[in-house]
Design a protein around this motif. Structure first.
Motif, PDB file in Angstrom:
ATOM      1  N   GLU A 264       0.864  -1.158  -0.108  1.00  0.00           N
ATOM      2  CA  GLU A 264      -0.150   0.087  -0.048  1.00  0.00           C
ATOM      3  C   GLU A 264       0.874   1.311  -0.114  1.00  0.00           C
ATOM      4  OE1 GLU A 264      -3.203   0.567  -0.381  1.00  0.00           O
ATOM      5  OE2 GLU A 264      -4.179  -1.475   0.122  1.00  0.00           O
ATOM      6  N   MET A 265       1.847   1.492   0.568  1.00  0.00           N
ATOM      7  CA  MET A 265       2.754   2.549   0.938  1.00  0.00           C
ATOM      8  C   MET A 265       3.640   2.623  -0.162  1.00  0.00           C
ATOM      9  SD  MET A 265       2.989   4.864   2.857  1.00  0.00           S
ATOM     10  CE  MET A 265       4.207   6.417   2.713  1.00  0.00           C
ATOM     11  N   PHE A 266       4.259   1.596  -0.762  1.00  0.00           N
ATOM     12  CA  PHE A 266       5.122   1.651  -1.853  1.00  0.00           C
ATOM     13  C   PHE A 266       4.639   0.917  -3.126  1.00  0.00           C
ATOM     14  CE2 PHE A 266       7.558   1.752   2.320  1.00  0.00           C
ATOM     15  CZ  PHE A 266       8.367   2.935   2.052  1.00  0.00           C
ATOM     16  N   GLY A 267       3.513   1.004  -3.396  1.00  0.00           N
ATOM     17  CA  GLY A 267       3.009   0.467  -4.501  1.00  0.00           C
ATOM     18  C   GLY A 267       3.368   1.153  -5.797  1.00  0.00           C
ATOM     19  N   ASP A 268       3.983   2.372  -5.705  1.00  0.00           N
ATOM     20  CA  ASP A 268       4.598   2.967  -6.931  1.00  0.00           C
ATOM     21  C   ASP A 268       5.983   2.557  -7.315  1.00  0.00           C
ATOM     22  OD1 ASP A 268       5.380   4.150  -4.210  1.00  0.00           O
ATOM     23  OD2 ASP A 268       6.189   5.885  -5.412  1.00  0.00           O
ATOM     24  N   LEU A 269       6.689   2.186  -6.158  1.00  0.00           N
ATOM     25  CA  LEU A 269       7.776   1.552  -6.373  1.00  0.00           C
ATOM     26  C   LEU A 269       7.874   0.201  -7.151  1.00  0.00           C
ATOM     27  CD1 LEU A 269      10.170   2.493  -3.101  1.00  0.00           C
ATOM     28  CD2 LEU A 269       9.374   3.884  -4.998  1.00  0.00           C
ATOM     29  N   GLU A 270       6.557  -0.379  -6.794  1.00  0.00           N
ATOM     30  CA  GLU A 270       6.478  -1.823  -7.447  1.00  0.00           C
ATOM     31  C   GLU A 270       6.074  -1.630  -8.995  1.00  0.00           C
ATOM     32  OE1 GLU A 270       3.457  -3.855  -5.365  1.00  0.00           O
ATOM     33  OE2 GLU A 270       4.911  -3.944  -3.471  1.00  0.00           O
ATOM     34  N   GLU A 271       5.674  -0.435  -9.386  1.00  0.00           N
ATOM     35  CA  GLU A 271       5.138  -0.085 -10.684  1.00  0.00           C
ATOM     36  C   GLU A 271       6.651   0.169 -11.366  1.00  0.00           C
ATOM     37  OE1 GLU A 271       2.546   3.253 -11.056  1.00  0.00           O
ATOM     38  OE2 GLU A 271       1.092   1.839  -9.926  1.00  0.00           O
ATOM     39  N   PHE A 272       7.418   0.819 -10.810  1.00  0.00           N
ATOM     40  CA  PHE A 272       8.868   0.781 -11.561  1.00  0.00           C
ATOM     41  C   PHE A 272       9.527  -0.339 -11.787  1.00  0.00           C
ATOM     42  CE2 PHE A 272       8.705   5.208  -9.554  1.00  0.00           C
ATOM     43  CZ  PHE A 272       8.712   5.973 -10.607  1.00  0.00           C
ATOM     44  N   MET A 273       9.288  -1.135 -10.754  1.00  0.00           N
ATOM     45  CA  MET A 273      10.198  -2.760 -10.978  1.00  0.00           C
ATOM     46  C   MET A 273       9.465  -3.533 -12.207  1.00  0.00           C
ATOM     47  SD  MET A 273      10.431  -3.583  -6.850  1.00  0.00           S
ATOM     48  CE  MET A 273      10.895  -2.109  -5.616  1.00  0.00           C
ATOM     49  N   GLU A 274       8.358  -3.310 -12.192  1.00  0.00           N
ATOM     50  CA  GLU A 274       7.509  -4.179 -13.163  1.00  0.00           C
ATOM     51  C   GLU A 274       8.008  -3.646 -14.672  1.00  0.00           C
ATOM     52  OE1 GLU A 274       3.391  -3.749 -12.163  1.00  0.00           O
ATOM     53  OE2 GLU A 274       3.536  -5.342 -10.360  1.00  0.00           O
ATOM     54  N   ALA A 275       8.361  -2.381 -14.715  1.00  0.00           N
ATOM     55  CA  ALA A 275       8.931  -1.784 -15.993  1.00  0.00           C
ATOM     56  C   ALA A 275      10.263  -2.109 -16.264  1.00  0.00           C
ATOM     57  CB  ALA A 275       8.465  -0.360 -15.766  1.00  0.00           C
ATOM     58  N   CYS A 276      10.910  -2.853 -15.543  1.00  0.00           N
ATOM     59  CA  CYS A 276      12.356  -3.479 -15.888  1.00  0.00           C
ATOM     60  C   CYS A 276      12.524  -4.175 -16.993  1.00  0.00           C
ATOM     61  CB  CYS A 276      13.186  -3.748 -14.669  1.00  0.00           C
ATOM     62  SG  CYS A 276      13.369  -2.553 -13.114  1.00  0.00           S
ATOM     63  N   ARG A 277      13.554  -4.117 -17.663  1.00  0.00           N
ATOM     64  CA  ARG A 277      13.723  -5.068 -18.883  1.00  0.00           C
ATOM     65  C   ARG A 277      13.593  -6.311 -18.600  1.00  0.00           C
ATOM     66  NH1 ARG A 277      18.970  -4.074 -22.638  1.00  0.00           N
ATOM     67  NH2 ARG A 277      17.943  -2.077 -22.637  1.00  0.00           N
ATOM     68  N   PHE A 278      14.414  -6.743 -17.485  1.00  0.00           N
ATOM     69  CA  PHE A 278      14.546  -8.365 -16.812  1.00  0.00           C
ATOM     70  C   PHE A 278      13.755  -8.494 -15.673  1.00  0.00           C
ATOM     71  CE2 PHE A 278      18.545  -7.122 -18.828  1.00  0.00           C
ATOM     72  CZ  PHE A 278      18.467  -7.833 -19.925  1.00  0.00           C
ATOM     73  N   SER A 279      12.893  -9.304 -15.762  1.00  0.00           N
ATOM     74  CA  SER A 279      11.769  -9.877 -14.562  1.00  0.00           C
ATOM     75  C   SER A 279      12.655 -10.080 -13.265  1.00  0.00           C
ATOM     76  CB  SER A 279      11.057 -11.159 -14.911  1.00  0.00           C
ATOM     77  OG  SER A 279      11.978 -12.211 -15.373  1.00  0.00           O
ATOM     78  N   ASP A 280      13.976 -10.646 -13.443  1.00  0.00           N
ATOM     79  CA  ASP A 280      14.744 -10.872 -12.120  1.00  0.00           C
ATOM     80  C   ASP A 280      15.820  -9.907 -12.020  1.00  0.00           C
ATOM     81  OD1 ASP A 280      16.206 -11.359 -14.585  1.00  0.00           O
ATOM     82  OD2 ASP A 280      17.352 -13.105 -13.692  1.00  0.00           O
TER      83      ASP A 280
END
Length: 369
Positions: A264-280
């Motif tokens: 809830e607090m850092f949901g925006d950061l998770e959106e950045f992570m999902e946009a990375c080229r590599f899933s790992d």
């Protein structure tokens, strides 16, 4: 102390108790305060000091319980009802991995932010994570707005940091913002105030209830810290039918299994992570890392990212300690069972030997006759 009827006993509470029935002869109650040896419970028309339960769950302030009678016709807690929310943290011991419940059945977590000291962004984020994870609704309450001419700047920074969380500005001394805060507390709801010592929680409570319900203390001018004027968590009824839970000032607030609150607090950061080229992606030096790109162009604040990583490391370390503690507990239990079984086996063998000797002795006596 106001009558027990004000501690959340509303009409819709009947459905809650009906969904969790108990034996005949019991009555509902709510835990007002946990003393060292007794539990203060508000029933529909009386207050009762009852002992800690010998069996089952240990209640916390705010819990709803069924009250019954023991063999001596004394009131006791028959059972603790399931909680619909729970504010908790890791116990304040470095080596501990245990959970400490600060309050139960809370509707709103008021994160108290005083303006008369430097704004601690990491602490606010940490507390908001716990608030989101509790199952209640977070609310930032800015206090002492009359003591500083930078109140507007503080409110602006808090609103940016606590995106999605409402912010109420108050001055207990000037009675500013109290009506707005009270308007957010419908009858039967429970608000808990969470903040450091000297943040003005007790003064705010006194202003809300209209009398000296809590002691207040001075704040040191050097570091803005205050002494603990509240020593136990306790429910305080408000005039409009809501209930307020005061808590002692919290010096440290270590999270406990707060993945939901982190989301809830850092949901925006998770959106950045999902946009990375590599899933790992480790979000360090990998090509096409959206997190590093956001840090470089200022879209993502370096402090916020560093605090996110710190909280994740803290939760991971707690999980490892907790798993290790559980493993050690299992080994101790298994060892005790082995020892007990060994004692039982030896006892059985000794008993069998003694019986055989006894039978042989009787047989010899019979032969001599």
């Amino acid at each position: 102390m106001a009558g027990p009827v004000h501690y959340g006993f509303t009409q819709d509470r009947a459905a809650y108790f009906a969904a969790h029935p108990h034996a005949d002869g019991t009555m509902p109650g709510r835990v007002v305060r946990m003393d060292r040896n007794r539990v203060l419970v508000a029933a529909a028309d009386q207050f009762l000091h009852v002992p800690y339960p010998l069996h089952g769950s240990i209640p916390a302030t705010g819990d709803w319980v069924w009250l019954g009678m023991n063999a001596s016709a004394e009131p006791v807690i028959a059972s603790v009802l399931p909680r619909y929310s729970e504010l908790s943290r890791k116990r304040a011991f470095a080596a501990s991995s245990d959970l400490q419940v600060l309050g139960a059945n809370i509707d709103i977590v008021g994160v108290v932010v005083p303006v008369d000291r430097p704004l601690t962004h990491n602490r606010i984020e940490r507390t908001l994570v716990a608030a989101w994870d509790s199952g209640a609704t977070p609310l930032v309450i800015v206090t002492k707005a009359d003591l500083a001419n930078i109140a507007d700047d503080v409110v602006g920074q808090v609103m940016l940091q606590a995106a999605g969380v409402d912010v109420v500005t108050t001055s207990a001394e000037q009675h500013d913002g109290l009506e707005e805060l009270s308007g957010r507390l419908p009858a039967g709801s429970t608000l808990v105030l969470l903040g450091p010592s000297g943040a003005g929680k007790s003064t705010l409570i006194n202003a809300l209830v209209g009398y000296q319900a809590q002691d207040t203390g001075d704040v040191r001018t050097g570091d803005g810290k205050g002494r603990h004027t509240t020593t136990a968590r306790e429910l305080v009824p408000l005039p409009g039918g809501a209930v307020l839970m005061d808590t002692p000032g919290v010096r440290g607030f270590e999270l406990f299994d707060a993945e939901g609150g982190m989301g809830e607090m850092f949901g925006d950061l998770e959106e950045f992570m999902e946009a990375c080229r590599f899933s790992d992606c480790a979000h360090d030096r990998e090509p096409g890392c959206a997190v590093q790109a956001a840090l470089d162009d200022g879209t993502l604040d370096n402090r916020r990212w560093a605090n996110y990583l710190k909280l994740q490391r803290e939760l991971a370390a707690l999980t490892r300690r907790h798993d290790a503690a559980a493993h050690r507990a299992y080994q101790r239990e298994w060892h005790q069972k082995v020892v007990a079984a060994g004692k039982s086996q030896r006892s059985a063998e000794r008993y069998g030997y003694e019986k055989s000797v006894e039978r042989e002795g009787k047989s010899r006596k019979s032969g001599r006759k």
